[in-house]
Design a protein around this motif. Structure first.
Motif, short mmCIF file in Angstrom:
data_model
loop_
_atom_site.label_atom_id
_atom_site.label_comp_id
_atom_site.label_asym_id
_atom_site.label_seq_id
_atom_site.Cartn_x
_atom_site.Cartn_y
_atom_site.Cartn_z
N ASP A 167 0.83 -1.20 0.00
CA ASP A 167 0.00 0.00 0.00
C ASP A 167 0.87 1.26 0.00
O ASP A 167 0.64 2.19 -0.78
CB ASP A 167 -0.90 -0.01 1.25
CG ASP A 167 -1.80 1.21 1.31
OD1 ASP A 167 -2.75 1.27 0.51
OD2 ASP A 167 -1.51 2.12 2.12
N ALA A 171 1.37 3.99 -3.13
CA ALA A 171 1.09 5.41 -2.95
C ALA A 171 2.30 6.27 -3.34
O ALA A 171 2.16 7.34 -3.94
CB ALA A 171 0.68 5.69 -1.51
N VAL B 130 -8.48 7.09 7.77
CA VAL B 130 -8.05 6.56 6.46
C VAL B 130 -8.90 5.40 5.96
O VAL B 130 -8.90 5.10 4.78
CB VAL B 130 -6.57 6.12 6.47
CG1 VAL B 130 -5.68 7.31 6.78
CG2 VAL B 130 -6.33 4.96 7.42
N GLU B 134 -4.56 -1.38 6.07
CA GLU B 134 -3.26 -1.23 5.38
C GLU B 134 -2.84 0.22 5.34
O GLU B 134 -1.68 0.56 5.58
CB GLU B 134 -3.28 -1.68 3.91
CG GLU B 134 -3.77 -3.05 3.61
CD GLU B 134 -5.23 -2.99 3.26
OE1 GLU B 134 -6.03 -3.05 4.23
OE2 GLU B 134 -5.57 -2.90 2.08
N ARG B 135 -3.81 1.07 5.01
CA ARG B 135 -3.46 2.49 4.91
C ARG B 135 -3.13 3.09 6.27
O ARG B 135 -2.24 3.93 6.39
CB ARG B 135 -4.60 3.25 4.21
CG ARG B 135 -4.36 4.74 4.02
CD ARG B 135 -3.03 5.08 3.36
NE ARG B 135 -2.77 4.43 2.09
CZ ARG B 135 -3.05 4.94 0.90
NH1 ARG B 135 -3.61 6.12 0.81
NH2 ARG B 135 -2.74 4.26 -0.18
N SER B 138 0.43 1.90 6.85
CA SER B 138 1.46 2.55 6.02
C SER B 138 1.59 4.03 6.39
O SER B 138 2.69 4.59 6.40
CB SER B 138 1.16 2.36 4.53
OG SER B 138 -0.12 2.86 4.20
N LEU B 172 -0.31 9.65 0.48
CA LEU B 172 -1.12 8.72 1.28
C LEU B 172 -2.56 9.17 1.42
O LEU B 172 -3.41 8.45 1.95
CB LEU B 172 -0.49 8.56 2.67
CG LEU B 172 0.85 7.81 2.68
CD1 LEU B 172 1.58 8.05 3.99
CD2 LEU B 172 0.64 6.32 2.45
N THR B 175 -7.42 7.71 -1.79
CA THR B 175 -8.09 6.51 -1.31
C THR B 175 -7.33 5.27 -1.74
O THR B 175 -7.03 5.09 -2.93
CB THR B 175 -9.51 6.43 -1.89
OG1 THR B 175 -10.19 7.63 -1.56
CG2 THR B 175 -10.26 5.24 -1.32
N PRO B 176 -7.01 4.40 -0.80
CA PRO B 176 -6.29 3.19 -1.17
C PRO B 176 -7.16 2.29 -2.05
O PRO B 176 -8.39 2.26 -1.90
CB PRO B 176 -6.01 2.53 0.17
CG PRO B 176 -6.98 3.12 1.13
CD PRO B 176 -7.29 4.48 0.62
#
Lengths: 179, 179
Positions: A167, A171, B130, B134-135, B138, B172, B175-176
């Motif tokens: 992820d 990004a 977020v 995952e986001r 990260s 970041l 949106t993932p």
DNA sequence: GTCTATAGTGGGATAGAC
DNA sequence: GTCTATCCCACTATAGAC
């Protein structure tokens, strides 16, 4: 004396000190233990290094040189996903030698004890891969943060760390906007 | 004994220990120095804490509770740039109390000495902001990495750290992708 | 809850001989 | 380049009295 000007015996000592660090951790890195590993007495080390700090500087130098080689190799190999390859090499290095990673990266660098240009050499592959200083710095921060949190067991045991890495890399792969 | 069940005197001790840590750093955080600050003798501390480790656990608890409050406040305030606000609060906390930040974040958490749910509470605002695990991971890694490298003086003196923060946050913020 | 006394450990470093 | 002898420091922790 900078680490790149060490005599042959001093270099042997630094190599053993590094091995000791990697095998048993930073707390085990004492002058006594280094000496024992070499089969000599602790005071003898002071003929080669002025202080424990100086010996640690030599260890950091060996570590950074090793890292730089691996990082350069990772940048050279792949055609496509260079950032992913660098991230993988960075993580693999940290996982292979966690104590060394933390000695080098979780505290100030002893720059006066390092060969000139070594720090920049270690950073160069990432900078070349991403193109801008800001992106190199933010990408480095992401990688260092992931490694640091991983090594310290800060993520839940069931956390999907591959997904978090992917992820973050995704990004950061996009071209940064020019400022 | 978990830190949230401390007696009043133990709590006073933990508060002084925390102040000592923040003022003089982790190396200065010794049982002797804590006692001296309180005007008592070091052995007296052992009537309140079973070990130095237990006292440190109480300090970490105080630190995490303080951080969680600030992080929650940052998440509540702004309408628009919630991720940016959280990043700013995270960084500001680390810069305000660098030693404490490192005690909490640069080593394994003493989870058995923490109140139940405190770790999750501290993480919650970011996760809410977020949307995906995952986001959240990260983004945390990025913020922790930036702070860690900053506090250890690992960026060049002339580095534009605001730009690096902004670059990472911008990357970041998108949106993932759903996996 | 605090004290004194003290045990026990481990570490960095120096002097001076060989 | 290595040795022995030694110093000095700092720290965690326990026992037992008050």
């Amino acid at each position: 004396m900078p680490a790149h000007e060490l005599g042959p015996r001093a270099r042997e000592i630094a190599i053993e000190a590094r091995a000791l660090l990697n095998e048993r951790g930073p707390e085990a890195l004492t002058m006594r233990a280094v000496a024992e590993r070499l089969g000599i007495q602790a005071p003898s080390l002071y003929k080669h290094f002025a202080s424990k700090e100086a010996l640690e500087g030599a260890v950091v130098t060996l570590a950074l040189e090793d890292f730089a080689e691996r990082f350069e190799a990772a940048a050279a190999a792949p055609k496509g996903d260079r950032l992913g390859a660098l991230a993988h090499a960075y993580r693999a290095y940290a996982h292979a030698m966690p104590h060394e990673y933390q000695l080098v990266n979780d505290r100030p660098l002893p720059r006066d004890l390092l060969p000139e240009g070594l720090e920049a050499r270690a950073a160069a592959p990432l900078l070349r891969a991403v193109g801008t200083l800001e992106r190199a710095r933010s990408a480095w921060a992401f990688a260092h943060g992931m490694v640091s949190l991983e090594l310290n067991g800060r993520f839940p045991p069931d956390a999907d760390l591959e997904a978090a890495w992917e992820d973050g890399i995704r990004a950061l792969r996009r071209t940064p906007r020019r400022t």
